[in-house]
Design a protein around this motif. Structure first.
Motif, PDB file in Angstrom:
ATOM      1  N   GLU A  50       3.060  -3.719   3.446  1.00 39.16           N
ATOM      2  CA  GLU A  50       4.163  -3.849   3.830  1.00 39.16           C
ATOM      3  C   GLU A  50       4.764  -4.766   5.081  1.00 39.16           C
TER       4      GLU A  50
ATOM      5  N   LYS B 170       5.327   3.153   2.939  1.00 40.67           N
ATOM      6  CA  LYS B 170       6.145   2.089   2.849  1.00 40.67           C
ATOM      7  C   LYS B 170       7.312   2.126   3.880  1.00 40.67           C
TER       8      LYS B 170
ATOM      9  N   SER C  63       7.427  -0.151   7.277  1.00 45.41           N
ATOM     10  CA  SER C  63       8.579  -1.261   7.010  1.00 45.41           C
ATOM     11  C   SER C  63       8.414  -1.048   8.633  1.00 45.41           C
TER      12      SER C  63
END
Length: 133
Positions: free
Chosen positions: A32, A91, A95
């Protein structure tokens, strides 16, 4: 002062199984923020059995730590259960670091992801011996 939970402590607390599930979550976080799975990242750096983290630049380490710390804090807040819920947290944590990386790269005008590795900065053994004499 209380002991800070590490990411793996948090995974254990929420029912993630050590081994393959830990490796999969690590891959999600790494992919990510960096755009690479751990295996792809090692290949990009020309590593075989060497540890990826030991071969990251300071900025790569900083973004990796930000991704892991963000994942840890999000997990504490959301209290996910098991691998599948932790995958979403991983995730989202990655991010956060991706956004910071993108912002820095836009100001620098180049990527902070580097093929550089520790051996690029180390002298061969015979030259190290000469310097130590």
């Amino acid at each position: 002062m209380r002991k800070e939970l590490t990411l793996t402590d948090e995974w254990k607390r929420t029912g993630v199984k050590e081994g393959l599930e830990y490796a999969s979550l690590t891959d999600i976080i790494t992919r990510e923020w960096s755009g690479f799975t751990t295996k792809q990242y090692k290949h990009f750096k020309g590593l075989k059995k060497e540890n990826l983290r030991d071969n990251m630049t300071n900025l790569e380490i900083a973004f990796n730590i930000l991704a892991e710390a963000s994942s840890t804090e999000l997990s504490k807040q959301r209290d996910p259960r098991g691998f599948h819920q932790q995958a979403k947290v991983a995730k989202d944590g990655g991010s956060v670091a991706k956004a910071a990386r993108n912002q820095l790269e836009s100001q620098l005008g180049h990527s902070v992801i580097s093929p550089a590795k520790a051996s690029d900065y180390l002298l061969p053994d015979n030259e190290q011996d000469t310097l130590l004499r």
